[in-house]
Design an enzyme around this catalytic site. Structure first.
Site, mmCIF file in Angstrom:
data_model
loop_
_atom_site.group_PDB
_atom_site.id
_atom_site.type_symbol
_atom_site.label_atom_id
_atom_site.label_comp_id
_atom_site.label_asym_id
_atom_site.label_seq_id
_atom_site.Cartn_x
_atom_site.Cartn_y
_atom_site.Cartn_z
ATOM 1 N N CYS A 68 0.078 5.140 -3.695
ATOM 2 C CA CYS A 68 0.290 4.557 -4.785
ATOM 3 C C CYS A 68 -1.108 6.055 -5.487
ATOM 4 C CB CYS A 68 0.004 3.511 -5.555
ATOM 5 S SG CYS A 68 -1.903 2.837 -4.931
ATOM 6 N N GLU A 126 -1.775 -12.819 -10.837
ATOM 7 C CA GLU A 126 -2.831 -12.162 -10.114
ATOM 8 C C GLU A 126 -4.019 -11.892 -9.574
ATOM 9 O OE1 GLU A 126 -2.495 -7.356 -8.933
ATOM 10 O OE2 GLU A 126 -1.088 -7.992 -10.943
ATOM 11 N N GLN A 177 -3.672 3.628 5.367
ATOM 12 C CA GLN A 177 -2.238 4.080 5.186
ATOM 13 C C GLN A 177 -2.194 5.321 5.999
ATOM 14 O OE1 GLN A 177 -4.099 3.925 0.597
ATOM 15 N NE2 GLN A 177 -2.734 2.057 0.566
ATOM 16 N N GLY A 220 -5.987 -14.391 -10.398
ATOM 17 C CA GLY A 220 -6.388 -15.742 -9.764
ATOM 18 C C GLY A 220 -6.194 -15.961 -8.134
#
Length: 425
Positions: A50, A192, A120, A194
């Site tokens: 990303c 997200e 990655q 939590g």
């Protein structure tokens, strides 16, 4: 023998540009196989995440330069309207190796020390190897990068300390209650933030986690994923506040979902047994007045960000150690590259001497006994090794500032009258 790296990352291009250049696994394979089948590269690998899309290429032609590769991927992604060469960085030779070592060590990440990048890089190498695009250079480069990352992780503290709000909350809870496995935890909000906090808690051996959420099915799904299967209806969770040692709130709301009165009553039922409230909401979920209650520890996002800033500061102090490890490995990698450059000359030199030896011995094959021939062969082998020892040692020696590898290779090839080698890499 060159290894070129070009690409876009969070330092060189905004996210909308990075999105236009990013490659899926299928596109990745298509791209690198196209480079190789088209005769443009001997080896190729693409690291696409990303935050970055980076090419690592061993060119097969002089025309395949950094600028050529920039234009090639822009064309491949049909992105000429949006992406310009200025959005890219370029690295060459050992600069490429240094860059990948820094990336793998997480010091080139958006968040310093964020260790996810190593996985990655390994995935990028797996894809390249799967389509036979990773040859001797990229394989050695990647495995050295993996080794560098391992040393950095074990010998420095660059990856220590929480640098996300959810992880900082868990780290703080562990500092106050050292053994989270013995504590009862309430998570209010299964979004997200939590979810991340709950997973970080679980990773720290917390197992007694109860979840409540406005949409109960979402709470149930998270509880099932964690293996707790413990859910409270959102309408009634306040009735159970006194049961919990740690309360994490991560709800989108304009009003406080836990008030000072709520916790005052809960603390009386607990007989003032300590409670931590980790307020991850923005706006805040818990009334700040709660923090004034006896044995109450209330931490909001600002307090947690202060912890994160301190951790990032500590990580930055580790950078000299990381660079020292990278420098050391870079020297070794450079020496290996130099050895690779001279390998054809060493092979040709040895082959020439073996050919001369065999021709001369052949002249005496029928003039002497087999025993005498064996002795002559043994003697000529020893003489040949002694003659070749110094030129081979010179070829393998590290390059100094006043020397360069091509001049050494040319000298040896001229002195021993070796034919010009076939250029493969």
């Amino acid at each position: 023998m060159n290894i070129i790296s070009v690409g876009v990352n969070h330092k060189t291009a905004p996210i909308e540009i990075r999105e236009r250049i990013s490659l899926s696994e299928v596109q990745n394979k298509e791209f690198i196989t196209g480079l190789i089948s088209g005769g443009l590269a001997h080896e190729a690998m693409v690291l696409s995440t990303c935050n970055r899309t980076e090419l690592y290429v061993v060119p097969a032609m002089h025309e395949v330069t950094g600028e050529y590769l920039k234009d090639y991927i822009i064309s491949f992604r049909d992105a000429r309207k949006d992406v310009r060469p200025e959005h890219f960085f370029s690295r060459f030779y050992c600069g490429t190796a240094r860059h990948l070592f820094e990336v793998s060590s997480a010091i080139d990440s958006l968040i310093l020390g964020e260790g996810q990048i190593l996985g990655q890089v390994k995935e990028a190498y797996r894809i390249a190897a799967e389509v036979q695009a990773a040859g001797i250079l990229i394989t050695r480069l990647c495995h050295t990068a993996f080794s560098v990352a391992k040393k950095v992780k074990t010998k420095t503290k660059i990856m220590e300390g929480a640098v996300s709000v959810s992880y900082a909350a868990v780290e703080l809870a562990q500092k106050i209650f050292s053994n989270l496995s013995m504590k009862k935890i309430l998570l209010v909000g299964a979004g997200e933030t939590g979810e991340l906090a709950a997973k970080h808690m679980f990773a720290k051996n917390a197992r007694n986690i109860v979840i409540t959420n406005r949409t109960q099915s979402k709470a149930e799904a998270l509880a099932e994923e964690l293996g707790t299967n413990r859910v409270l209806p959102f309408e009634s969770y306040k009735e159970h506040l006194h049961e919990f040692d740690i309360i994490i709130t991560a709800v989108s709301t304009k009003d406080y979902i836990i008030t000072e009165a709520d916790m005052h009553g809960a603390m009386q039922k607990r007989r003032l047994k300590p409670v931590i409230i980790l307020d991850l909401g923005l706006p805040r979920n818990a009334d700040p007045e709660i923090g004034k209650l006896q044995n109450m520890f209330l931490k909001d996002i600002d307090a947690l960000k202060h912890i994160i800033d301190k951790n990032l500061e500590r990580r930055s102090l580790e950078l000299p150690k990381v660079h020292s490890i990278i420098d050391e490995e870079l020297v070794a990698f450079g020496q290996w590259i130099n050895t690779l450059k001279v390998r054809p000359t060493i092979v040709d030199l040895q082959s020439k001497f073996i050919e001369i030896k065999e021709k001369e011995l052949e002249r005496y094959r029928y003039k002497v006994s087999e025993e005498e021939l064996r002795r002559m062969e043994h003697l000529t082998d020893r003489i040949m090794k002694k003659i070749l020892h110094h030129p081979i040692k010179m070829l393998k020696a590290p390059i100094s500032t006043s020397d360069n590898m091509p001049s050494r290779v040319d000298l040896v090839r001229n002195v021993f009258d070796l034919e010009e080698p076939n250029q493969s890499h």
